[in-house]
Write an enzyme that holds these catalytic residues in place. Structure first.
Site, PDB file in Angstrom:
ATOM      1  N   ASP A   1      11.620  -2.197  -4.984  1.00  0.00           N
ATOM      2  CA  ASP A   1      10.918  -2.300  -3.700  1.00  0.00           C
ATOM      3  C   ASP A   1       9.808  -1.240  -3.648  1.00  0.00           C
ATOM      4  OD1 ASP A   1      10.955  -3.405  -0.822  1.00  0.00           O
ATOM      5  OD2 ASP A   1      10.837  -1.225  -0.562  1.00  0.00           O
TER       6      ASP A   1
ATOM      7  N   LYS B   1       4.099  -4.023  -0.236  1.00  0.00           N
ATOM      8  CA  LYS B   1       3.805  -4.206   1.188  1.00  0.00           C
ATOM      9  C   LYS B   1       2.359  -3.838   1.532  1.00  0.00           C
ATOM     10  CE  LYS B   1       8.520  -2.604   1.796  1.00  0.00           C
ATOM     11  NZ  LYS B   1       8.661  -1.421   0.933  1.00  0.00           N
TER      12      LYS B   1
ATOM     13  N   HIS C   1       3.855  -4.667   6.166  1.00  0.00           N
ATOM     14  CA  HIS C   1       4.757  -3.508   6.264  1.00  0.00           C
ATOM     15  C   HIS C   1       5.226  -3.247   7.702  1.00  0.00           C
ATOM     16  CE1 HIS C   1       5.636   0.408   3.862  1.00  0.00           C
ATOM     17  NE2 HIS C   1       6.563   0.216   4.766  1.00  0.00           N
TER      18      HIS C   1
ATOM     19  N   TYR D   1       3.413   4.183  -0.252  1.00  0.00           N
ATOM     20  CA  TYR D   1       4.300   5.174  -0.878  1.00  0.00           C
ATOM     21  C   TYR D   1       3.529   6.051  -1.877  1.00  0.00           C
ATOM     22  CZ  TYR D   1       8.009   2.180   1.092  1.00  0.00           C
ATOM     23  OH  TYR D   1       8.797   1.429   1.925  1.00  0.00           O
TER      24      TYR D   1
END
Ligand SMILES: NC(=O)c1ccc[n+]([C@@H]2O[C@H](COP(=O)([O-])OP(=O)(O)OC[C@H]3O[C@@H](n4cnc5c(N)ncnc54)[C@H](OP(=O)(O)O)[C@@H]3O)[C@@H](O)[C@H]2O)c1
Length: 314
Positions: free
Chosen positions: A43, A77, A110, A48
């Site tokens: 994921d 996302k 997201h 990130y």
């Protein structure tokens, strides 16, 4: 390993590896080790900030034949500052470049929150749903499937009203809602709604996200890993509380994506694929549901923001 089946028969391994907060310099090693021991679902997310490092490892493992691309399930996302219809495929192309892949298995919106900046710091940094409708963002997601940049599309942090909004104008229905699910936040009605609509669920922060930034924490928040009920179930099964928490999600038929960068914990978490909890265990843990969120979304409700916690969670 159990799998969730999609309507076109694609199958997503029910247990995946989370990568939020997996730092540059450690995320690559974590993904490499995870794939080595049998994880096949990773994921990711552009926000990130670690997709490029993950991409180096994915490319190396695929090129060396250690794993085939078709065996992997890679999710990423779309961040909030790229919700414009034409921005969506561009954002996905950047993610694909970073991950060194030709396509994703699953691309998610997201948050149901649109912003002008990466991280908003004042009211004007937000775009309301009137200015940037979710249906417009969803049309951009559908274009990504048409361009074969991703096999499936879905959402994250969507409540029933937001799911209904995009479903009304959708040509391709959302196939996944990734939300916080853990025993203190079982989200029964949202889960039920998603089941009726054939929308799969992924449980994020299954361990209570203890490593998230201090600014996101509430001072007196409960520790899920130290919860007494969970500890009692763990003792009865001779396993760890983390394993009970991860298995709880699988017993409910949801995918689950615990994050770890530690080889021992990566193996510990993967081992739940072979565990079971009893209906009595599940009944005991059902009593823990108090609607407590670790990822509470307060950061989207700054003064002057068009977003509210009520609007976000319903
Ligand atoms: N869509 C969204 O908005 C959203 C929001 C939150 C999370 N997510 C996704 O969900 C994933 C998981 O959620 P999360 O990262 O918030 O938190 P989490 O998985 O609930 O917890 C991660 C923390 O638990 C520790 N941990 C892992 N395995 C453990 C074990 N067996 N025993 C004890 N501690 C253990 C990790 O430390 P070590 O790394 O040191 O092992 C880390 O500190 C994220 O990484 C991300 O991919 C998505």
């Amino acid at each position: 390993m159990q799998k969730l089946q999609f309507t076109n028969k694609d199958q997503m391994p029910i247990l995946g590896l989370g990568t939020w907060k997996s730092e540059p310099g450690e995320v690559g090693a974590a993904v490499r080790e995870a794939i080595r021991i049998g994880y096949r679902h990773i994921d990711c997310a552009a926000i990130y900030g670690n997709e490029a490092e993950i991409g180096v490892v994915l490319e190396e493992l695929i090129q060396s034949g250690e794993v085939r691309r078709e065996e992997l399930w890679i999710t990423s996302k779309l961040w909030n500052n790229a919700h414009g219809k034409d921005q969506v495929p561009l954002a996905l192309k950047k993610t694909l470049k970073d991950l060194r892949l030709d396509y994703l298995d699953l691309y998610l919106i997201h948050w149901p929150v649109a912003t002008k900046t990466v991280f908003p710091s004042k009211g004007e940094d937000f775009l309301s749903h009137d200015k940037r409708p979710l249906s417009e963002t969803w049309a951009g997601m559908e274009a990504c499937v048409e361009k074969k940049l991703t096999r499936h599309i879905g959402v994250s942090n969507f409540n029933i009203a937001n799911l209904e909004t995009i479903s009304r104008s959708a040509t391709i229905k959302p196939e996944m809602n990734q939300i916080e699910l853990q025993p203190l936040l079982a989200q029964k009605s949202l889960c039920e709604f998603c089941r009726q609509q054939n929308i799969h669920l992924t449980a994020y922060s299954p361990l209570g996200s203890p490593d998230r930034p201090e600014v996101m924490k509430n001072p007196d928040e409960p520790s899920l890993l130290a919860n007494e009920t969970v500890a009692a179930v763990a003792k009865a099964h001779n396993c760890s509380t983390a394993q009970v928490l991860i298995r709880w999600a699988i017993e409910r038929g949801t995918a689950v994506i615990p994050k770890s960068v530690n080889p021992v914990r990566l193996a510990e978490n993967l081992a739940v694929a072979d565990m079971t909890l009893t209906s009595d265990d599940m009944a005991e843990m059902a009593k823990l549901d108090v609607g407590f969120r670790y990822v509470d979304g307060k950061f989207w409700t700054l003064e002057g923001s068009p977003y509210t916690l009520d609007g976000l969670w319903g």
